[in-house]
Enzyme design. Structure first.
Site, short mmCIF file in Angstrom:
data_model
loop_
_atom_site.label_atom_id
_atom_site.label_comp_id
_atom_site.label_asym_id
_atom_site.label_seq_id
_atom_site.Cartn_x
_atom_site.Cartn_y
_atom_site.Cartn_z
N THR A 148 9.29 6.48 2.04
CA THR A 148 9.92 6.73 3.07
C THR A 148 9.06 6.84 4.26
O THR A 148 8.00 6.46 4.05
CB THR A 148 10.90 7.74 2.79
OG1 THR A 148 11.57 7.42 1.60
CG2 THR A 148 10.65 9.01 3.17
N VAL A 149 9.43 7.42 5.63
CA VAL A 149 8.27 7.77 6.46
C VAL A 149 8.20 9.27 6.52
O VAL A 149 9.23 9.95 6.57
CB VAL A 149 8.31 7.22 7.92
CG1 VAL A 149 8.15 5.70 7.93
CG2 VAL A 149 9.54 7.65 8.70
N SER A 173 14.17 8.06 6.02
CA SER A 173 13.98 6.95 5.10
C SER A 173 15.23 6.09 4.95
O SER A 173 16.35 6.55 5.11
CB SER A 173 13.59 7.49 3.72
OG SER A 173 13.52 6.47 2.76
#
Length: 537
Positions: free
Chosen positions: A353-354, A371
């Site tokens: 994800t980030v 994400s």
């Protein structure tokens, strides 16, 4: 301070006493820093950074996805948690999917899409704790999307891996491909439709997305692709303030968001591992790694059994997280042999994800994750908006009666998690690891690096990682001695040694530590990503 570089990134930890931002992309990190410099706080900077990452890492994140946040308010010493994950459409069910011919949840396509929750989460956080306006927060992302940004190396590589997926959807191809191909490293990429979407949101707020023209475009996209999303699904979406879950590991209080996220896995594994003298075994020795793998197997078995939407099922968190339950689970580990089959435990009646991290000069801190789930999510882009829809619904079960079984307006098991650690009541670490089911495994490995082995925050992120996959299969990135892998194989583990030092399998972490004595901010950024940490002066 020990300046020996034990692992290959050769990065030093970044230090500051006036604020810090750490993300997986340098331009996004700079956006967060600029917001802090403009007088915004950690919450404002986190949302601005998340919006920028939507532009510069579009395969990972965006307003078509979900988000979770832990927010520490330094003045009141309060820790808040927000669940901004979306729900299944009202019209869906196991029977509906079965009738469409699915034996399990699809990984891509319109039936893998759940309602995007991220934007509502952004707005809720800003309304509650932000200092500056939504339009100010979105301005940097609008500029990056409108004028373009140079695609960084690792992002370009991931983009190219998804080229075939993007080619399968007309809108995805027109949004993310150039003449049918993914952009190359250093090529400038423009997203004018996403810029226009952010401008609409900046003017009209979250209702444009959940009740207005963007909502109508999402519903039309669903209908065009044979999906089940309707206006009530978007109208009724709301984020949820939740109570963080925690455990104490060797004097450190580790906090995670509760289910439907999988942060429970990390806490369960830490409880089991606390019963061993890990330091005496040696970092990343075969004996050490064996215990970590076996503990994570047990933790995942419990997660697959119990993690679901708490609005639909009762989850015995207090009993799962008790030390007595951990002791019972620990007894199942054979120090000399990998377990062949691991079952979920039954907690019984005795008391589970980030990514980006921001800390401002006042000590407020945000642990934030946003994400689309898999790369470019469902592979479907809403026409004319630049919005890629997530595929979080892929994590539902189609097994009737399972806690995570697909039901109308239900949230699925969620892989994205984030953490904070406190020592003696003071914030010590804001951290997270992106990467699907690697996330709780990364949490455990990084925390042990710091707490048990005394590594500085950058070295803790640099250290080579393993990833438990399933059964007895476990993947290892470069950096593990061959003799260690041979010993693990001798214990019955199926060892998969990978030679890609930037493999997505091992995640990407960001972390900000607060030195307990000096109160200086010390940050690390994962070399497996393009990002960096930047401190304010």
């Amino acid at each position: 301070m020990d300046l020996k570089y034990s692992f290959p990134s050769r990065r030093s930890a970044v230090m500051s006493n006036r604020g810090m931002v750490a993300t997986s992309q340098p331009l996004a990190t700079q956006v967060g820093v600029s917001i802090l410099q403009q007088g915004g706080n950690a919450i404002d900077a986190a949302i601005a950074t998340a919006a920028a990452l939507n532009v510069v890492e579009p395969m990972m994140t965006g307003i078509g996805g979900d988000a979770f946040a832990l927010v520490y308010l330094s003045r009141s010493k309060e820790l808040k948690a927000l669940n901004a994950s979306g729900r299944a459409p009202y019209a869906t069910s196991v029977e509906t999917l079965r009738n469409l011919g699915y034996q399990k949840m699809p990984e891509t396509g319109i039936h893998s899409v759940t309602i995007p929750g991220a934007l509502d989460g952004w707005c809720v956080l800003l309304d509650k704790y932000g200092r500056i306006s939504l339009s100010q927060v979105l301005a940097p992302a609008i500029g990056l999307a409108e004028h373009g940004f140079p695609v960084t190396g690792i992002v370009a590589h991931r983009w190219q891996e998804s080229q075939v997926k993007l080619q399968a959807n007309v809108n995805a191809a027109s949004t993310y491909l150039i003449g049918g191909r993914a952009p190359e490293s250093s090529e400038v990429f423009v997203q004018s439709e996403l810029a226009d979407t952010f401008k609409k949101i900046a003017r009209g707020g979250r209702d444009v997305f959940y009740r207005g023209s963007i909502a109508e475009a999402i519903v039309a996209c669903s209908q065009e692709n044979g999906g089940l999303i309707a206006m009530p699904d978007l109208n009724d979406h709301a984020s949820t303030w939740v109570t963080p879950i925690s455990t104490n590991y060797r004097g450190y209080d580790v906090y995670e968001c509760p289910p439907n996220g999988q942060g429970l896995v990390a806490l369960l594994a830490l409880n089991i591992l606390e019963g061993y003298d890990l330091k005496s075994l040696g970092h990343n020795s075969a004996e050490y790694l064996h215990l970590l793998i076996e503990a994570l197997k047990l933790a995942f078995a419990d997660a697959y059994r119990y993690v679901a939407d708490p609005d639909f099922v009762v989850i015995p968190l207090e009993r799962l997280l008790s030390k007595s339950y951990a002791e019972r689970r620990r007894k199942l580990i054979d120090k000399n042999r990998a377990s062949q089959k691991v079952m979920a435990g039954v907690p019984g009646t005795e008391g589970d994800t980030v990514y980006l991290a921001v800390t401002d000069k006042e000590g407020n801190s945000v642990s934030f994750i946003n994400s689309l789930y898999q790369s470019f999510g469902s592979g479907i882009v809403v026409r004319g908006t630049g919005i890629c829809l997530q595929n979080r619904g892929a994590l539902f079960s189609l097994e009737p009666g399972h806690p995570n079984c697909l039901e109308p307006h239900k949230r699925p098991y969620h892989t994205i998690i984030l953490g904070m650690v406190f020592k003696d009541g003071d914030l010590f670490l804001t951290f997270g690891v992106m990467g699907g089911f690697m996330q709780p495994q990364g949490h455990v490995q990084i925390l042990l690096n710091i707490i048990d082995f005394g590594m500085d925050v950058q070295t803790a992120l640099d250290a080579p990682r393993f990833r438990y996959i399933q059964g007895n299969e476990c993947a290892f990135e470069p950096g593990f001695p061959p003799e260690v892998l041979q010993k693990l194989a001798g214990k019955g583990h199926r060892v998969v040694a990978l030679d890609d030092p930037y493999s997505q399998q091992f995640g990407g972490a960001q972390a900000i530590m607060i030195d307990p004595k000096s109160k200086v901010l010390i940050a690390g950024s994962d070399p497996r990503k393009d990002g960096c940490a930047i401190g304010l002066w």
